[in-house]
Scaffold this motif. Structure first.
Motif, mmCIF file in Angstrom:
data_model
loop_
_atom_site.group_PDB
_atom_site.id
_atom_site.type_symbol
_atom_site.label_atom_id
_atom_site.label_comp_id
_atom_site.label_asym_id
_atom_site.label_seq_id
_atom_site.Cartn_x
_atom_site.Cartn_y
_atom_site.Cartn_z
ATOM 1 N N VAL A 54 -25.255 -31.942 38.509
ATOM 2 C CA VAL A 54 -25.910 -32.631 37.369
ATOM 3 C C VAL A 54 -27.415 -32.096 37.313
ATOM 4 O O VAL A 54 -27.762 -31.642 35.964
ATOM 5 C CB VAL A 54 -26.270 -34.300 37.617
ATOM 6 N N VAL A 58 -28.711 -30.896 33.761
ATOM 7 C CA VAL A 58 -29.863 -31.440 32.962
ATOM 8 C C VAL A 58 -30.938 -30.168 32.699
ATOM 9 O O VAL A 58 -31.572 -29.968 31.665
ATOM 10 C CB VAL A 58 -30.453 -32.334 33.796
ATOM 11 N N VAL A 66 -25.752 -37.774 26.693
ATOM 12 C CA VAL A 66 -24.878 -38.334 27.712
ATOM 13 C C VAL A 66 -23.873 -39.291 27.054
ATOM 14 O O VAL A 66 -24.264 -40.167 26.177
ATOM 15 C CB VAL A 66 -25.839 -39.292 28.693
ATOM 16 N N ARG A 75 -27.532 -44.222 34.683
ATOM 17 C CA ARG A 75 -28.520 -44.468 35.441
ATOM 18 C C ARG A 75 -28.388 -43.865 36.839
ATOM 19 O O ARG A 75 -28.998 -43.044 37.322
ATOM 20 C CB ARG A 75 -28.961 -45.877 35.510
ATOM 21 N N THR A 77 -26.036 -41.486 37.607
ATOM 22 C CA THR A 77 -25.746 -40.026 37.414
ATOM 23 C C THR A 77 -27.367 -39.425 37.121
ATOM 24 O O THR A 77 -27.516 -38.267 37.605
ATOM 25 C CB THR A 77 -24.937 -39.624 36.161
ATOM 26 N N LEU A 78 -28.339 -40.288 36.378
ATOM 27 C CA LEU A 78 -29.347 -39.433 36.391
ATOM 28 C C LEU A 78 -30.552 -39.541 37.274
ATOM 29 O O LEU A 78 -31.409 -38.835 37.605
ATOM 30 C CB LEU A 78 -30.082 -39.854 34.901
ATOM 31 N N ALA A 82 -34.062 -37.403 38.128
ATOM 32 C CA ALA A 82 -35.055 -37.996 37.354
ATOM 33 C C ALA A 82 -36.200 -36.995 37.477
ATOM 34 O O ALA A 82 -36.961 -36.908 36.186
ATOM 35 C CB ALA A 82 -35.603 -39.247 38.040
ATOM 36 N N LEU A 85 -36.502 -34.615 34.344
ATOM 37 C CA LEU A 85 -36.354 -35.040 32.873
ATOM 38 C C LEU A 85 -37.916 -34.924 32.221
ATOM 39 O O LEU A 85 -37.643 -34.893 31.048
ATOM 40 C CB LEU A 85 -36.070 -36.701 33.098
ATOM 41 N N VAL A 90 -33.360 -37.286 26.261
ATOM 42 C CA VAL A 90 -32.091 -37.616 26.574
ATOM 43 C C VAL A 90 -31.550 -38.657 25.328
ATOM 44 O O VAL A 90 -32.281 -39.573 24.789
ATOM 45 C CB VAL A 90 -31.952 -38.589 28.139
ATOM 46 N N ASN A 92 -28.651 -40.956 24.641
ATOM 47 C CA ASN A 92 -27.504 -41.816 25.330
ATOM 48 C C ASN A 92 -26.610 -42.420 24.124
ATOM 49 O O ASN A 92 -26.817 -43.218 23.745
ATOM 50 C CB ASN A 92 -28.304 -42.553 26.231
ATOM 51 N N VAL A 108 -36.430 -43.374 31.298
ATOM 52 C CA VAL A 108 -36.734 -42.020 31.147
ATOM 53 C C VAL A 108 -38.236 -41.775 30.759
ATOM 54 O O VAL A 108 -38.660 -40.605 31.248
ATOM 55 C CB VAL A 108 -35.938 -41.640 29.850
ATOM 56 N N TYR A 115 -36.544 -40.196 24.625
ATOM 57 C CA TYR A 115 -35.342 -40.953 24.891
ATOM 58 C C TYR A 115 -34.827 -41.402 23.273
ATOM 59 O O TYR A 115 -35.714 -42.006 22.702
ATOM 60 C CB TYR A 115 -35.227 -42.188 25.637
#
Ligand code: FVH
Length: 295
Positions: A54, A58, A66, A75, A77-78, A82, A85, A90, A92, A108, A115
């Motif tokens: 991941v 990223v 995503v 959440r 996965t990220l 973090a 970021l 992102v 989503n 985020v 986001y």
């Protein structure tokens, strides 16, 4: 691949693979990651870069799209990345609720990222076709930055800076669709209860009928927006007593045909409640008001 701004796709289920394929068709450099690594084979064959983790995914692009099963998994996965970021965006497209969208946006932002929340109004086979549209909400400037990239997936429809709007509209559209499919199944069960009936033959009548009825929706919506006591045009509606009598006939015929009346019971209860409130005529404003207050 061109030297266009790169994108990362996290999640290569049915929908994620369609999204990745759309970016690749647009010749956009695309990095992909999926928990089950084999699902990356197809986009990689189309030219995608396979991320081994991941973190690699990223950090591969300023824009991370995503599409996972649910927000809990997004959440999960990220969370481990973090710290990566910061300065990224992102988007989503996972199905979820407005509350989840708001929590995700806050999380985020706490990590220095931008986001956008989205709702995909397409199935995998219609992604990137004229039929597909995708709803977005979040900061306008973020949407404007990536509008062109996102348009490669389907028409990009920006709803506003209220982060929950895209998921709210997505779920409301799905609610309308679910009721339509429920109605279709019930109608087909009734129509095929006799030997002569075939689902296909019946559906040749159902589609034009529903298409005609769908044309009334903008008129009914205007009545709701105007918060009318009842419908503006009485010719487009009918008395509640007439409506209740017709629904009772549907239920009786359905029962006689050995088809469950359960899907119709909440409709009958709603009509009776309107009658008990003193309404004389079926109308969208009254029905919507009743739903708003009965939760
Ligand atoms: N398919 C559709 O028609 C609809 C159209 C509208 C939007 N939805 C939403 O899109 C999200 C993904 O749906 P999908 O159709 O791609 O679903 P799947 O093919 O089942 O793929 C699920 C992906 O999620 C990954 N995943 C599941 N659990 C985990 C986990 N614990 N950790 C990490 N990833 C996980 C899964 O990975 P894998 O099972 O392949 O390893 C897939 O990438 C969804 O919100 C729809 O509502 C689709």
């Amino acid at each position: 691949m061109s030297n266009a701004s790169p994108v990362t796709v996290l999640g290569l289920g049915e929908m994620g693979r369609a999204l990745a394929a759309a970016f690749l068709t647009a010749k956009r450099p695309t990095t992909v990651w999926n928990r089950t690594a084999a699902k990356a084979d197809e986009p990689v064959a189309l030219g995608a870069v396979r991320a081994g983790s991941v973190t690699e995914a990223v950090t591969g692009s300023p824009l991370v799209v995503v599409c996972l099963l649910d927000y809990g998994i997004v959440r999960e996965t990220l969370e481990p990345v973090a710290g990566q970021l910061h300065g990224r965006t992102v988007v989503n497209l996972t199905n979820g609720t407005p509350t989840q969208a708001s929590e995700m946006a806050t999380w985020v932002a706490e990590h220095g990222g931008d986001y956008l929340d989205g709702g995909i109004m397409a199935v995998p086979t219609t992604v990137a076709t004229p039929e597909a549209f995708i709803l977005y909400s979040g900061e306008r400037s973020v949407f404007d930055t990536y509008r062109g990239v996102l348009a490669e997936l389907g028409s990009a429809r920006y709803l506003g800076d209220d982060i929950g709007l895209a998921s709210l509209y997505d779920l409301a559209l799905l609610s309308g669709m679910n009721k339509m499919f429920d109605g279709f199944h019930h109608a087909v069960a009734m129509a095929t209860s006799r030997q002569e009936g075939s689902a296909s033959g019946f559906t040749e009548l159902l589609v034009p009928w529903l298409t005609n009825m769908a044309r009334l929706l903008p008129v009914f919506a205007a009545d709701v927006d105007a918060d009318l006591a009842t419908a503006a045009d009485p010719r487009l509606t009918q008395g509640l007593d007439v409506q209740i009598s017709a629904l009772a006939n549907i239920m009786n015929a359905s029962g006689d045909a050995g088809v469950s009346t359960a899907p119709l019971e909440s409709s009958m209860a709603a009509l009776r409640a309107l009658l008990a409130q003193g309404h004389k005529v079926w109308s969208s404003p009254a029905s919507v008001r009743q739903l708003r207050t009965s939760s």
